[in-house]
Design a protein around this motif. Structure first.
Motif, PDB file in Angstrom:
ATOM      1  N   ASN A   1      37.849   7.617  14.736  1.00 37.79           N
ATOM      2  CA  ASN A   1      37.003   7.145  13.647  1.00 37.79           C
ATOM      3  C   ASN A   1      35.853   8.130  13.503  1.00 37.79           C
ATOM      4  O   ASN A   1      35.398   8.713  14.490  1.00 37.79           O
ATOM      5  N   ILE A   2      35.378   8.293  12.268  1.00 33.33           N
ATOM      6  CA  ILE A   2      34.231   9.174  12.029  1.00 33.33           C
ATOM      7  C   ILE A   2      33.364   8.541  10.952  1.00 33.33           C
ATOM      8  O   ILE A   2      33.878   7.955  10.001  1.00 33.33           O
TER       9      ILE A   2
ATOM     10  N   ASN B   1      32.820   8.684  -4.858  1.00 33.30           N
ATOM     11  CA  ASN B   1      34.165   9.154  -4.575  1.00 33.30           C
ATOM     12  C   ASN B   1      34.096  10.195  -3.468  1.00 33.30           C
ATOM     13  O   ASN B   1      33.622  11.294  -3.673  1.00 33.30           O
ATOM     14  N   ARG B   2      34.536   9.784  -2.285  1.00 35.46           N
ATOM     15  CA  ARG B   2      34.467  10.655  -1.113  1.00 35.46           C
ATOM     16  C   ARG B   2      35.850  10.805  -0.515  1.00 35.46           C
ATOM     17  O   ARG B   2      36.634   9.866  -0.515  1.00 35.46           O
ATOM     18  N   GLY B   3      36.134  11.968  -0.004  1.00 35.23           N
ATOM     19  CA  GLY B   3      37.370  12.201   0.718  1.00 35.23           C
ATOM     20  C   GLY B   3      37.047  12.832   2.054  1.00 35.23           C
ATOM     21  O   GLY B   3      36.144  13.666   2.165  1.00 35.23           O
ATOM     22  N   VAL B   4      37.762  12.408   3.092  1.00 36.02           N
ATOM     23  CA  VAL B   4      37.594  12.969   4.430  1.00 36.02           C
ATOM     24  C   VAL B   4      38.968  13.462   4.872  1.00 36.02           C
ATOM     25  O   VAL B   4      39.980  12.811   4.610  1.00 36.02           O
ATOM     26  N   ALA B   5      39.001  14.614   5.508  1.00 34.76           N
ATOM     27  CA  ALA B   5      40.253  15.176   6.001  1.00 34.76           C
ATOM     28  C   ALA B   5      39.981  15.857   7.343  1.00 34.76           C
ATOM     29  O   ALA B   5      38.851  16.236   7.633  1.00 34.76           O
ATOM     30  N   ALA B   6      41.038  15.985   8.157  1.00 37.64           N
ATOM     31  CA  ALA B   6      40.885  16.598   9.476  1.00 37.64           C
ATOM     32  C   ALA B   6      42.167  17.343   9.857  1.00 37.64           C
ATOM     33  O   ALA B   6      43.237  17.072   9.310  1.00 37.64           O
ATOM     34  N   HIS B   7      42.025  18.262  10.792  1.00 38.82           N
ATOM     35  CA  HIS B   7      43.190  18.915  11.393  1.00 38.82           C
ATOM     36  C   HIS B   7      42.803  19.541  12.717  1.00 38.82           C
ATOM     37  O   HIS B   7      41.639  19.786  13.000  1.00 38.82           O
TER      38      HIS B   7
ATOM     39  N   GLU C   1      38.704  19.959  13.366  1.00 33.37           N
ATOM     40  CA  GLU C   1      37.871  20.345  12.245  1.00 33.37           C
ATOM     41  C   GLU C   1      37.945  19.223  11.212  1.00 33.37           C
ATOM     42  O   GLU C   1      39.030  18.731  10.897  1.00 33.37           O
ATOM     43  N   VAL C   2      36.788  18.816  10.704  1.00 32.53           N
ATOM     44  CA  VAL C   2      36.696  17.708   9.755  1.00 32.53           C
ATOM     45  C   VAL C   2      35.968  18.179   8.506  1.00 32.53           C
ATOM     46  O   VAL C   2      35.010  18.954   8.593  1.00 32.53           O
ATOM     47  N   SER C   3      36.428  17.696   7.363  1.00 31.60           N
ATOM     48  CA  SER C   3      35.836  18.054   6.085  1.00 31.60           C
ATOM     49  C   SER C   3      35.505  16.791   5.297  1.00 31.60           C
ATOM     50  O   SER C   3      36.317  15.875   5.222  1.00 31.60           O
TER      51      SER C   3
ATOM     52  N   GLY D   1      32.763  20.703   9.506  1.00 36.81           N
ATOM     53  CA  GLY D   1      32.259  20.919  10.856  1.00 36.81           C
ATOM     54  C   GLY D   1      33.399  20.795  11.845  1.00 36.81           C
ATOM     55  O   GLY D   1      34.487  20.324  11.508  1.00 36.81           O
ATOM     56  N   ASN D   2      33.166  21.222  13.071  1.00 31.52           N
ATOM     57  CA  ASN D   2      34.216  21.147  14.083  1.00 31.52           C
ATOM     58  C   ASN D   2      33.627  20.915  15.461  1.00 31.52           C
ATOM     59  O   ASN D   2      32.420  21.079  15.674  1.00 31.52           O
ATOM     60  N   ALA D   3      34.500  20.542  16.373  1.00 29.22           N
ATOM     61  CA  ALA D   3      34.102  20.303  17.761  1.00 29.22           C
ATOM     62  C   ALA D   3      35.325  20.497  18.645  1.00 29.22           C
ATOM     63  O   ALA D   3      36.461  20.410  18.184  1.00 29.22           O
ATOM     64  N   THR D   4      35.083  20.756  19.901  1.00 28.21           N
ATOM     65  CA  THR D   4      36.157  20.821  20.887  1.00 28.21           C
ATOM     66  C   THR D   4      35.993  19.652  21.836  1.00 28.21           C
ATOM     67  O   THR D   4      34.911  19.427  22.384  1.00 28.21           O
TER      68      THR D   4
END
Length: 160
Positions: free
Chosen positions: A58-59, A95-101, A114-116, A133-136
């Motif tokens: 979750n974010i 109107n928001r969109g969230v994506a990750a990979h 990485e999340v956008s 942004g991103n994190a490990t």
């Protein structure tokens, strides 16, 4: 609503193909490398199996200056895959969109996510914004409890 959501997801896909720019210096009040603004990742769970690596979490973040609040659930698989759309699970306006990979970890170990966050300004035609942004973290599934951490956006793009 479908057309705007499609626009946001198309924008996320297009920006994923662009070459990343160097991280800008901290800019207080902008949300980019801003010590006063971050996204909260909760219930992070990631693992790897013969079929590849996968994640779910979750974010969320409160509104900050002109950046809208959001809450989303993300899940996906395969290191290096394109951005996967996350499910925005709030009923806040806009109107928001969230994506990750998942990306290859910069240090050679761990899960690099990485999340956008992209949105359109409904009060101004032909505007859209994208913060990334991103994190490990760790591949913790089956060996540790779900993790919580933060991601600070490190790049932004917008058309106004």
């Amino acid at each position: 609503m479908f057309n705007i959501n499609f626009l946001v997801l198309s924008f996320l896909s297009a920006t994923a193909l662009a070459a990343p720019a160097p991280a800008p210096a901290p800019q207080a009040g902008t949300g980019v490398n801003d010590p006063a603004y971050s996204w909260s990742v909760t219930d992070w769970s990631a693992g790897c199996a013969r079929s590849g690596c996968y994640y779910d979490f979750n974010i969320s973040a409160p509104a900050y200056n002109d950046i809208p609040a959001f809450s989303a659930y993300c899940s996906g698989y395969t290191v290096g895959a394109p951005f996967q759309p996350c499910g925005v699970n709030d009923d806040l306006p806009g109107n928001r969109g969230v994506a990750a990979h998942l990306l290859d970890a910069e240090t050679g170990t761990g899960a690099h996510i990485e999340v956008s966050l992209a949105w359109v300004d409904l009060e101004q035609t032909d505007t859209y914004y994208n913060y990334t942004g991103n994190a490990t973290s760790t591949y913790n599934q089956f060996v540790a409890p779900p993790q919580n951490f933060t991601i600070t956006p490190s790049s932004a793009f917008g058309v106004a």
